[in-house]
Design an enzyme around this catalytic site. Structure first.
Site, PDB file in Angstrom:
ATOM      1  N   VAL A 556     -17.140  67.069  -5.493  1.00 59.14           N
ATOM      2  CA  VAL A 556     -17.511  66.866  -4.092  1.00 59.14           C
ATOM      3  C   VAL A 556     -16.299  66.479  -3.251  1.00 59.14           C
ATOM      4  O   VAL A 556     -16.445  66.075  -2.107  1.00 59.14           O
ATOM      5  CB  VAL A 556     -18.608  65.796  -3.928  1.00 59.14           C
ATOM      6  N   PRO A 558     -13.655  66.655  -0.526  1.00 64.04           N
ATOM      7  CA  PRO A 558     -12.978  65.378  -0.281  1.00 64.04           C
ATOM      8  C   PRO A 558     -13.893  64.239   0.174  1.00 64.04           C
ATOM      9  O   PRO A 558     -13.395  63.266   0.755  1.00 64.04           O
ATOM     10  CB  PRO A 558     -12.018  65.743   0.843  1.00 64.04           C
ATOM     11  N   ASP A 559     -15.196  64.322  -0.035  1.00 62.22           N
ATOM     12  CA  ASP A 559     -16.107  63.358   0.577  1.00 62.22           C
ATOM     13  C   ASP A 559     -15.772  61.900   0.269  1.00 62.22           C
ATOM     14  O   ASP A 559     -15.715  61.058   1.166  1.00 62.22           O
ATOM     15  CB  ASP A 559     -17.545  63.644   0.134  1.00 62.22           C
ATOM     16  N   HIS A 560     -15.580  61.587  -1.010  1.00 60.93           N
ATOM     17  CA  HIS A 560     -15.369  60.192  -1.387  1.00 60.93           C
ATOM     18  C   HIS A 560     -14.071  59.639  -0.802  1.00 60.93           C
ATOM     19  O   HIS A 560     -14.050  58.545  -0.223  1.00 60.93           O
ATOM     20  CB  HIS A 560     -15.349  60.049  -2.907  1.00 60.93           C
ATOM     21  N   ALA A 563     -14.223  59.354   2.972  1.00 65.63           N
ATOM     22  CA  ALA A 563     -15.010  58.187   3.380  1.00 65.63           C
ATOM     23  C   ALA A 563     -14.183  56.916   3.277  1.00 65.63           C
ATOM     24  O   ALA A 563     -14.288  56.013   4.128  1.00 65.63           O
ATOM     25  CB  ALA A 563     -16.269  58.073   2.524  1.00 65.63           C
TER      26      ALA A 563
END
Length: 774
Positions: A556, A558-560, A563
């Site tokens: 997933v 670059p979501d982490h 964030a």
């Protein structure tokens, strides 16, 4: 750029760090901190990091923009004294274990108790692997990410190693700002023991956090090989490739219409991803034929009109030249080092419309010996501890209204909930957070429980006038609003920044989107797989440069990490508000984050067009590879960074005059991955076993450092392992976190306690659907 437009104006950062510390200091410099690089008079060792062009190390150049530099020879009493004097006047310092020892950090802290020190190293300064050598690739092997990357039935594929370094960098900067925020409450700094390994495990695509494909590692039916990556297929078109990302029923219906509504797929069962995957042998040829004769630009434009998420698969060079990024200002031609000009990503965050990014090139080799006159004079510290605040969690007393959805939305809010903030997740019944989806209609899933722990939930219809008024009333009592919709969505709802700032001039609003708001792609549907495709990551995530297939569909990213950077930006804006009382409008795009994290490769591509492409498992070191070990689908990663390490590796495996790769393969084939790692590390060589996700819980280094705690939820049968947000800190108070809420579970209490509505008014709002409860 005027100092008032920056966020960390007045904060002093000293940099004596390793490569990760350098890069983290650069992030704080971008946000406005006065950042001083302290290095030997002849220049830091990192100035020789490859590649070097025109006498400049490209990685060093991007890691040290927006800094000034002074020389201090830490091997002499005079040099140490100069460095100690500079660090004693800093607010934050980044160090390696060696430089921390050289400047006698603990003695400095005795006289400067408010100093925040981040000591950065591959595995931290404690634990059984504290002396291990590492590269980004060996960290990816140990993190679990590599175990599910690659073609099913084939050897695993190491993801692009820049992702590991970028993840550790974001974590380092976040830890520093959190500790500094805590210091403004208590007057006490601390030493943070940053482990790159721990940062990658918990921050890239965590096994025990908001899920991507990592969910494959958590069930009893764990897959030993690589999982199929068929959710985000790539198709050939007339001038390249495009990636399709069909998730919702509405998106499939758009695709069904585009295909001409074939009768064999008209049944409503195909609204399900599972049914479409099962019918791939019949569906895929139809899509392939539709796309084959049209250009990528034509396909992406028509997909947008039909609500179908589609992106062109670009190389990094093509992304740097893309009209969107140049018009948005994400990429610009600028001086990155003295006399070295190139087209590079310049920043990922805008504050009140001003891009906070590369302002000055990295410094030349220092000639001046360090002295404490190097800092800009200030009458008092940028932020002073409150005389009435005795401590508590770093964000205790802060209220955050969380409009975020899916992974980024969950993680940005969780960062504050974990550290004491009152985070209220504002939810829609009509458009529920996709993260609440469950396979069989369960009330709660592990992913939502991880990402939304410690939050409250307010069910509110923002598409009604009354709902907007209630939200604005809450904004008057809040500090932060988080959202991750398309650009302009908050304005279209009538709750844009101007409206919210009128109600509360101190409000900080973070709007995150897939693509930056000022370019022609601003309104594109954007998910992580599409962002990766459009920014060059997908093209780098292959076994070989000329392969068609890419294997980034199992993460997933670059979501982490985006964030984490979003939370960092908000924390910096809160510090700015404590200085001037003013709120901020923050805007960031995940695409811009990705390009910023590939900045060293982008610089190389700009200077030598066509030179950056997928390197697969061989890596970019002098010698590297993924090698099979004894057992079923057991592997290790070995990297040799120098010719000296190559010769040492030859000696260890007994290569003699034989081909080194063949000799290593024979040597590893009769040893377990753990044995390979231990033996190579005894000789100070970077090698590591590939770990699978369940094995992380038994990993001795993570166990020693307390990386994981446990999380329970009354609606889940089992307790869950979860990241412990205090693991790296010397001291940090955190609250006991409540379980993730059901949608609307706190509606009535929020209405009564914060909005001061009586029972009759609440009942009326419930009846008319302005608010809702579970």
């Amino acid at each position: 750029m005027a100092a008032a437009e920056l966020l960390l104006t007045g904060v002093r950062v000293a940099d004596l760090g390793d490569a990760v510390g350098e890069a983290a200091a650069r992030l704080l410099a971008d946000l406005g901190a006065e950042t001083l690089k302290i290095e030997p008079p002849e220049g830091a060792r990192t100035r020789s990091d490859e590649p070097v062009i025109g006498g400049h190390s490209l990685p060093y150049s991007v890691r040290n923009a927006n800094k000034s530099a002074l020389g201090a020879d830490l091997t002499t009493p005079e040099g140490r004294a100069g460095a100690q004097a500079l660090v004693a006047e800093a607010d934050i310092v980044f160090l390696s274990p060696a430089t921390a020892e050289a400047i006698e950090l603990e003695k400095i802290r005795e006289t400067r108790p408010g100093l925040v020190a981040v000591v950065s190293s591959p595995f931290g300064v404690t634990g059984p692997r504290r002396e291990w050598q590492a590269t980004g690739r060996t960290l990816l092997a140990l993190s679990g990410a590599m175990s599910r990357s690659g073609r099913p039935g084939a050897p695993p594929l190491v993801p692009p190693e820049q992702l590991a370094t970028a993840t550790a960098t974001a974590h380092a900067a976040w830890l520093a700002v959190v500790a500094y925020t805590q210091c403004t409450r208590t007057g006490l700094g601390q030493t943070i023991d940053l482990s790159h390994h721990e940062a990658v495990v918990t921050g890239l695509d965590p096994a025990f956090g908001v899920q991507g494909s990592a969910a494959a590692g958590r069930s009893g039916k764990f897959r030993r090989g690589r999982p199929p990556a068929d959710s985000y297929p790539i198709y050939r078109c007339a001038d390249g490739f495009v990636r399709l990302c069909l998730l919702s029923k509405r998106q499939w219906r758009g695709m069904f219409g585009w295909l001409g509504e074939p009768a064999e797929f008209a049944d409503s069962s195909y609204d399900s991803i599972t049914a479409r995957v099962a019918a791939a042998d019949r569906l895929e040829p139809l899509i392939e034929a539709l796309f084959a004769e049209r250009t990528a630009a034509e396909l992406v434009d028509e997909a947008a009109t039909r609500g179908v998420p589609l992106a062109q698969v670009l190389s990094l060079g093509e992304a740097l030249a893309a009209d969107h990024f140049t018009k948005a200002g994400t990429v610009a031609r600028t001086e990155v080092a003295p006399g070295l000009t190139a087209t590079v990503p310049v920043g990922y965050l805008a504050a009140d419309g001003h891009l906070l990014g590369l302002r000055t090139p990295s410094p030349g080799v220092p000639t001046e010996i360090a002295s404490n006159s190097a800092w800009t004079r200030r009458a008092e510290p940028a932020h002073q501890a409150s005389a009435t605040d005795g401590g508590g969690a770093p964000f205790a007393g802060l209220r955050v209204l969380d409009l975020g959805v899916i992974v980024f939305g969950a993680e940005a809010g969780r960062a504050f909930a974990d550290l004491g903030a009152d985070v209220i997740k504002v939810e829609s019944r009509t458009y529920p957070d996709g993260l609440r989806q469950t396979r069989r209609g369960e009330a709660m899933n592990a992913s939502f429980a991880w990402g939304n722990r410690g939050k409250r939930s307010l069910g509110l219809d923002l598409r009604t006038d009354e709902g907007k008024r209630l939200f604005i009333d809450l904004v008057r009592q809040s500090d932060v609003v988080l959202s991750n919709f398309k650009p302009g969505t908050l304005d279209s709802l009538g709750i844009g920044f101007t409206t919210l700032a009128t109600a509360n001039p101190g409000i900080i609003v973070l709007e995150s989107s897939a693509f930056s708001a000022d370019g022609p792609w601003a309104q594109r549907l954007g998910y992580g797989p599409l962002v990766r495709a459009a920014c060059g990551v997908t093209s780098l995530w292959k076994y070989a440069a000329d392969d068609i297939a890419s294997w980034d569909g199992v993460t997933v990213f670059p979501d982490h990490v985006a964030a984490r950077l979003g939370a960092l930006s908000v924390a910096a804006a809160l510090l700015a508000r404590s200085r001037d009382g003013r709120g901020r409008h923050l805007q960031m795009a995940q695409s811009d984050v990705v390009l910023h994290q590939l900045a060293d490769l982008a610089l190389l591509e700009s200077l030598r067009p066509g030179s950056v492409d997928a390197v697969g498992n061989r890596g970019r070191e002098v010698f590297g590879g993924v090698f099979a070990c004894a057992g079923d689908d057991e592997w290790c990663v070995i990297d040799a960074r120098t010719t000296e390490e190559v010769e040492a590796l030859r000696a260890v495996v007994g290569a003699g005059e034989w081909d080194l790769a063949d000799s290593v393969a024979v040597w590893t084939a009769v040893r377990s991955p753990a044995e390979v790692g231990e033996e190579l590390q005894r000789h100070r060589l970077p090698g590591a076993p590939m770990l699978r996700l369940p094995e992380l819980l038994d990993d001795p280094q993570l166990a020693h450092r307390g990386t994981y705690t446990t999380l329970s939820h009354p609606l889940l049968e089992q307790t869950l392992p979860a990241e412990d947000p205090t693991a790296a800190y010397e001291r940090l108070e955190v609250p006991a976190l409540g379980p993730a809420p059901l949608a609307g579970s706190d509606t009535e209490s929020v209405c009564r306690e914060l909005l001061e509505l009586d029972q009759g008014r609440v009942a009326d709002l419930l009846e008319r659907g302005v608010v809702f409860v579970p």
